[in-house]
Design a protein around this motif. Structure first.
Motif, PDB file in Angstrom:
ATOM      1  N   LEU A  67       0.825  -1.207   0.000  1.00  0.00           N
ATOM      2  CA  LEU A  67       0.000   0.000   0.000  1.00  0.00           C
ATOM      3  C   LEU A  67       0.861   1.261   0.000  1.00  0.00           C
ATOM      4  CD1 LEU A  67      -2.792   1.338   0.191  1.00  0.00           C
ATOM      5  CD2 LEU A  67      -2.706   0.968   2.674  1.00  0.00           C
ATOM      6  N   PHE A  68       1.942   1.256   0.771  1.00  0.00           N
ATOM      7  CA  PHE A  68       2.767   2.447   0.890  1.00  0.00           C
ATOM      8  C   PHE A  68       3.625   2.709  -0.354  1.00  0.00           C
ATOM      9  CE2 PHE A  68       1.421   2.698   5.208  1.00  0.00           C
ATOM     10  CZ  PHE A  68       1.726   3.973   5.644  1.00  0.00           C
ATOM     11  N   GLN A  69       3.530   1.829  -1.342  1.00  0.00           N
ATOM     12  CA  GLN A  69       4.174   2.110  -2.625  1.00  0.00           C
ATOM     13  C   GLN A  69       3.525   3.301  -3.330  1.00  0.00           C
ATOM     14  OE1 GLN A  69       7.022   0.558  -3.569  1.00  0.00           O
ATOM     15  NE2 GLN A  69       6.848  -0.490  -1.594  1.00  0.00           N
ATOM     16  N   HIS A  70       2.355   3.698  -2.877  1.00  0.00           N
ATOM     17  CA  HIS A  70       1.669   4.857  -3.473  1.00  0.00           C
ATOM     18  C   HIS A  70       2.324   6.180  -3.099  1.00  0.00           C
ATOM     19  CE1 HIS A  70      -1.634   2.678  -5.318  1.00  0.00           C
ATOM     20  NE2 HIS A  70      -1.829   2.013  -4.197  1.00  0.00           N
ATOM     21  N   ARG A  71       3.323   6.122  -2.212  1.00  0.00           N
ATOM     22  CA  ARG A  71       4.093   7.321  -1.868  1.00  0.00           C
ATOM     23  C   ARG A  71       3.188   8.440  -1.344  1.00  0.00           C
ATOM     24  NH1 ARG A  71       9.737   6.282  -2.073  1.00  0.00           N
ATOM     25  NH2 ARG A  71       9.975   4.522  -3.513  1.00  0.00           N
ATOM     26  N   PHE A  72       2.524   8.162  -0.274  1.00  0.00           N
ATOM     27  CA  PHE A  72       1.639   9.145   0.350  1.00  0.00           C
ATOM     28  C   PHE A  72       2.442  10.316   0.908  1.00  0.00           C
ATOM     29  CE2 PHE A  72      -0.294   4.898   1.193  1.00  0.00           C
ATOM     30  CZ  PHE A  72      -1.328   4.998   0.281  1.00  0.00           C
ATOM     31  N   ASP A  73       1.788  11.464   0.989  1.00  0.00           N
ATOM     32  CA  ASP A  73       2.366  12.614   1.678  1.00  0.00           C
ATOM     33  C   ASP A  73       2.054  12.560   3.166  1.00  0.00           C
ATOM     34  OD1 ASP A  73       3.390  14.280  -0.630  1.00  0.00           O
ATOM     35  OD2 ASP A  73       1.297  14.000  -1.227  1.00  0.00           O
ATOM     36  N   VAL A  74       0.903  11.994   3.515  1.00  0.00           N
ATOM     37  CA  VAL A  74       0.486  11.948   4.906  1.00  0.00           C
ATOM     38  C   VAL A  74      -0.365  10.711   5.135  1.00  0.00           C
ATOM     39  CG1 VAL A  74      -1.553  13.384   4.458  1.00  0.00           C
ATOM     40  CG2 VAL A  74      -0.632  13.257   6.781  1.00  0.00           C
ATOM     41  N   CYS A  75      -0.214  10.131   6.309  1.00  0.00           N
ATOM     42  CA  CYS A  75      -1.055   9.022   6.758  1.00  0.00           C
ATOM     43  C   CYS A  75      -1.799   9.464   8.007  1.00  0.00           C
ATOM     44  CB  CYS A  75      -0.213   7.779   7.049  1.00  0.00           C
ATOM     45  SG  CYS A  75      -1.138   6.447   7.856  1.00  0.00           S
ATOM     46  N   TYR A  76      -3.114   9.456   7.923  1.00  0.00           N
ATOM     47  CA  TYR A  76      -3.943   9.690   9.096  1.00  0.00           C
ATOM     48  C   TYR A  76      -4.289   8.328   9.680  1.00  0.00           C
ATOM     49  CZ  TYR A  76      -4.475  14.498   7.455  1.00  0.00           C
ATOM     50  OH  TYR A  76      -4.239  15.792   7.059  1.00  0.00           O
ATOM     51  N   HIS A  77      -3.669   8.002  10.794  1.00  0.00           N
ATOM     52  CA  HIS A  77      -3.788   6.652  11.346  1.00  0.00           C
ATOM     53  C   HIS A  77      -4.857   6.622  12.439  1.00  0.00           C
ATOM     54  CE1 HIS A  77      -3.090   2.737  12.799  1.00  0.00           C
ATOM     55  NE2 HIS A  77      -2.274   3.052  13.785  1.00  0.00           N
ATOM     56  N   LEU A  78      -6.060   6.212  12.032  1.00  0.00           N
ATOM     57  CA  LEU A  78      -7.209   6.157  12.934  1.00  0.00           C
ATOM     58  C   LEU A  78      -7.632   4.729  13.266  1.00  0.00           C
ATOM     59  CD1 LEU A  78      -7.283   9.081  11.685  1.00  0.00           C
ATOM     60  CD2 LEU A  78      -9.766   8.960  11.872  1.00  0.00           C
ATOM     61  N   ALA A  79      -7.135   3.740  12.524  1.00  0.00           N
ATOM     62  CA  ALA A  79      -7.555   2.357  12.735  1.00  0.00           C
ATOM     63  C   ALA A  79      -7.171   1.905  14.140  1.00  0.00           C
ATOM     64  CB  ALA A  79      -6.908   1.450  11.690  1.00  0.00           C
ATOM     65  N   ALA A  80      -8.136   1.328  14.861  1.00  0.00           N
ATOM     66  CA  ALA A  80      -7.868   0.933  16.253  1.00  0.00           C
ATOM     67  C   ALA A  80      -9.054   0.156  16.806  1.00  0.00           C
ATOM     68  CB  ALA A  80      -7.634   2.162  17.129  1.00  0.00           C
ATOM     69  N   SER A  81      -8.788  -0.603  17.860  1.00  0.00           N
ATOM     70  CA  SER A  81      -9.857  -1.083  18.739  1.00  0.00           C
ATOM     71  C   SER A  81     -10.144   0.037  19.721  1.00  0.00           C
ATOM     72  CB  SER A  81      -9.414  -2.338  19.494  1.00  0.00           C
ATOM     73  OG  SER A  81      -9.219  -3.418  18.624  1.00  0.00           O
ATOM     74  N   ILE A  82     -11.421   0.404  19.871  1.00  0.00           N
ATOM     75  CA  ILE A  82     -11.732   1.633  20.599  1.00  0.00           C
ATOM     76  C   ILE A  82     -12.619   1.424  21.823  1.00  0.00           C
ATOM     77  CG2 ILE A  82     -11.473   3.078  18.560  1.00  0.00           C
ATOM     78  CD1 ILE A  82     -14.539   3.088  18.320  1.00  0.00           C
ATOM     79  N   ASN A  83     -13.043   0.192  22.089  1.00  0.00           N
ATOM     80  CA  ASN A  83     -13.997  -0.042  23.163  1.00  0.00           C
ATOM     81  C   ASN A  83     -13.270  -0.321  24.482  1.00  0.00           C
ATOM     82  OD1 ASN A  83     -15.915  -1.662  24.905  1.00  0.00           O
ATOM     83  ND2 ASN A  83     -17.285  -1.084  23.239  1.00  0.00           N
ATOM     84  N   VAL A  84     -13.498   0.523  25.460  1.00  0.00           N
ATOM     85  CA  VAL A  84     -12.822   0.384  26.760  1.00  0.00           C
ATOM     86  C   VAL A  84     -13.204  -0.924  27.428  1.00  0.00           C
ATOM     87  CG1 VAL A  84     -12.671   1.345  29.096  1.00  0.00           C
ATOM     88  CG2 VAL A  84     -12.586   2.865  27.105  1.00  0.00           C
ATOM     89  N   GLN A  85     -14.490  -1.247  27.437  1.00  0.00           N
ATOM     90  CA  GLN A  85     -14.936  -2.472  28.093  1.00  0.00           C
ATOM     91  C   GLN A  85     -14.349  -3.701  27.426  1.00  0.00           C
ATOM     92  OE1 GLN A  85     -19.230  -2.407  28.475  1.00  0.00           O
ATOM     93  NE2 GLN A  85     -19.207  -0.287  29.157  1.00  0.00           N
ATOM     94  N   ASP A  86     -14.310  -3.708  26.089  1.00  0.00           N
ATOM     95  CA  ASP A  86     -13.722  -4.842  25.372  1.00  0.00           C
ATOM     96  C   ASP A  86     -12.245  -4.997  25.716  1.00  0.00           C
ATOM     97  OD1 ASP A  86     -16.140  -5.336  24.192  1.00  0.00           O
ATOM     98  OD2 ASP A  86     -15.594  -4.547  22.218  1.00  0.00           O
ATOM     99  N   SER A  87     -11.559  -3.875  25.893  1.00  0.00           N
ATOM    100  CA  SER A  87     -10.124  -3.946  26.185  1.00  0.00           C
ATOM    101  C   SER A  87      -9.863  -4.561  27.561  1.00  0.00           C
ATOM    102  CB  SER A  87      -9.484  -2.557  26.097  1.00  0.00           C
ATOM    103  OG  SER A  87      -9.694  -1.787  27.275  1.00  0.00           O
ATOM    104  N   ILE A  88     -10.770  -4.341  28.486  1.00  0.00           N
ATOM    105  CA  ILE A  88     -10.628  -4.935  29.809  1.00  0.00           C
ATOM    106  C   ILE A  88     -10.891  -6.437  29.744  1.00  0.00           C
ATOM    107  CG2 ILE A  88     -11.631  -4.981  32.142  1.00  0.00           C
ATOM    108  CD1 ILE A  88     -12.043  -1.960  31.877  1.00  0.00           C
ATOM    109  N   ASP A  89     -11.868  -6.827  28.936  1.00  0.00           N
ATOM    110  CA  ASP A  89     -12.209  -8.243  28.807  1.00  0.00           C
ATOM    111  C   ASP A  89     -11.212  -9.002  27.939  1.00  0.00           C
ATOM    112  OD1 ASP A  89     -14.466  -7.694  30.329  1.00  0.00           O
ATOM    113  OD2 ASP A  89     -15.720  -7.325  28.567  1.00  0.00           O
ATOM    114  N   ASP A  90     -10.643  -8.314  26.937  1.00  0.00           N
ATOM    115  CA  ASP A  90      -9.723  -8.964  25.994  1.00  0.00           C
ATOM    116  C   ASP A  90      -8.583  -7.998  25.663  1.00  0.00           C
ATOM    117  OD1 ASP A  90      -8.454 -10.403  23.986  1.00  0.00           O
ATOM    118  OD2 ASP A  90     -10.004  -9.992  22.477  1.00  0.00           O
ATOM    119  N   PRO A  91      -7.635  -7.835  26.579  1.00  0.00           N
ATOM    120  CA  PRO A  91      -6.574  -6.837  26.360  1.00  0.00           C
ATOM    121  C   PRO A  91      -5.653  -7.172  25.192  1.00  0.00           C
ATOM    122  CG  PRO A  91      -6.119  -8.147  28.318  1.00  0.00           C
ATOM    123  CD  PRO A  91      -7.512  -8.487  27.895  1.00  0.00           C
TER     124      PRO A  91
END
Length: 314
Positions: A67-91
């Motif tokens: 993917l990075f062969q496209h030579r981006f100028d900027v990467c906005y990195h938002l991908a994530a697991s975001i649920n607090v409760q899930d993180s406690i149950d499955d860190p």
């Protein structure tokens, strides 16, 4: 510019994509659709600047290398697991997605000198102590594996700035809400409350409801995210974004339902992860990015309710 948005089909990600397209940039989206939804990007179908929407995971190093062969100028990195409760149950899942996944993105960005804007969270902070709010120098207190994983990733992001000269920014938006946020258990408190109100159901508050949140409308958040990528002054910085006003969950529920008999308090699922007061000091964003929120809470709630009412989410 040529911009990559990881997690671009998510609630905030789709607004970031929209802003970038509006500004005339070529945009690639990477999302594994575990939380994001293809329908979130439907309005951009056929847009001349939307180059590709890829289904893939940031833990896939081969995919990222290609993917990075496209030579981006900027990467906005938002991908994530975001649920607090899930993180406690499955860190483990949260750590692998939020910390290791971020490391993978940084490694590819370093190869091609791609500026990286990393979306962290206000959940890394300890509670606000006064009405001046939480500044970027405020003590951190990772009270959940979600916050711990984000904080670990923040340190990696900044280390690539100092060790390799890679332009990176850590952004910490406060509690974001608005159209396209999920209205189920994994959604935010605003979306959940409004959905239950419109369905004629009671609103349930964890604990006594005195805990406060600084609620940032999604369009204001997206503008902040995008500006962080545009500004060289943001490089190597940690920057907050919030409305600069907090509201208790009790008062928020009253604003939404306007009928106290429909508000119920229940035992907190994970009280150890609760932050008693979240109030953003956004002075740094104003100074570095010339950014400040445009949508107040009452207007944002109205827009969000109108959107939920107009969709088939009920």
């Amino acid at each position: 510019m040529r911009a990559l948005v990881t997690g671009g089909a998510g609630f905030i990600g789709r607004s970031v994509v929209k802003q970038l397209l509006r500004d005339g940039h070529d945009v690639w989206v990477l999302d594994n659709f575990s939380n994001g939804r293809e329908v979130n990007l439907e309005e951009f179908a056929g847009h001349p600047h939307l180059q590709d929407v890829l289904k893939g995971d940031i833990k896939d190093r081969t995919l990222l290398t290609d993917l990075f062969q496209h030579r981006f100028d900027v990467c906005y990195h938002l991908a994530a697991s975001i649920n607090v409760q899930d993180s406690i149950d499955d860190p483990q899942t949260t750590f692998e997605n939020d910390t290791i996944g971020t490391f993978n993105v940084l490694e590819e960005a370093k190869k091609h000198q791609v500026k990286t804007v990393f979306m962290s969270t206000c959940m890394v902070y300890d509670r606000a102590l006064n009405d001046d709010g939480i500044r970027e120098t405020h003590p951190t207190k990772p009270a959940s594996p979600y916050a711990g994983s984000k904080l670990a990733a923040e340190h990696m992001v900044l280390s690539y700035f100092f060790a390799y000269g890679l332009p990176t920014v850590v952004i910490r938006p406060f509690n974001t809400y608005g159209p396209f946020q999920k209205t189920g258990g994994e959604g935010g408190v605003v979306a959940i409350f409004i959905k239950r109100k419109l369905a004629g159901e009671d609103l349930y508050i964890y604990g006594d409801g005195t805990q406060t949140r600084d609620l940032l409308y999604v369009e204001d958040c997206a503008h902040f995210v995008v500006q962080s990528g545009y500004s060289d002054r943001a490089n190597g910085q940690i920057i907050n974004a919030g409305l600069g006003q907090d509201v208790s969950i009790n008062h928020l529920a009253k604003m939404i339902v306007r009928d106290e008999s429909r508000i119920k308090h229940v035992e907190h699922i994970h009280p150890q992860s609760e932050i008693a007061r979240l109030l953003c000091n956004n002075d740094k964003a104003k100074q570095l990015l010339n950014w400040e929120p445009q949508v107040g809470l009452a207007e944002g709630l109205r827009r969000t309710e109108d959107w939920i009412q107009a969709t088939s989410l009920l």
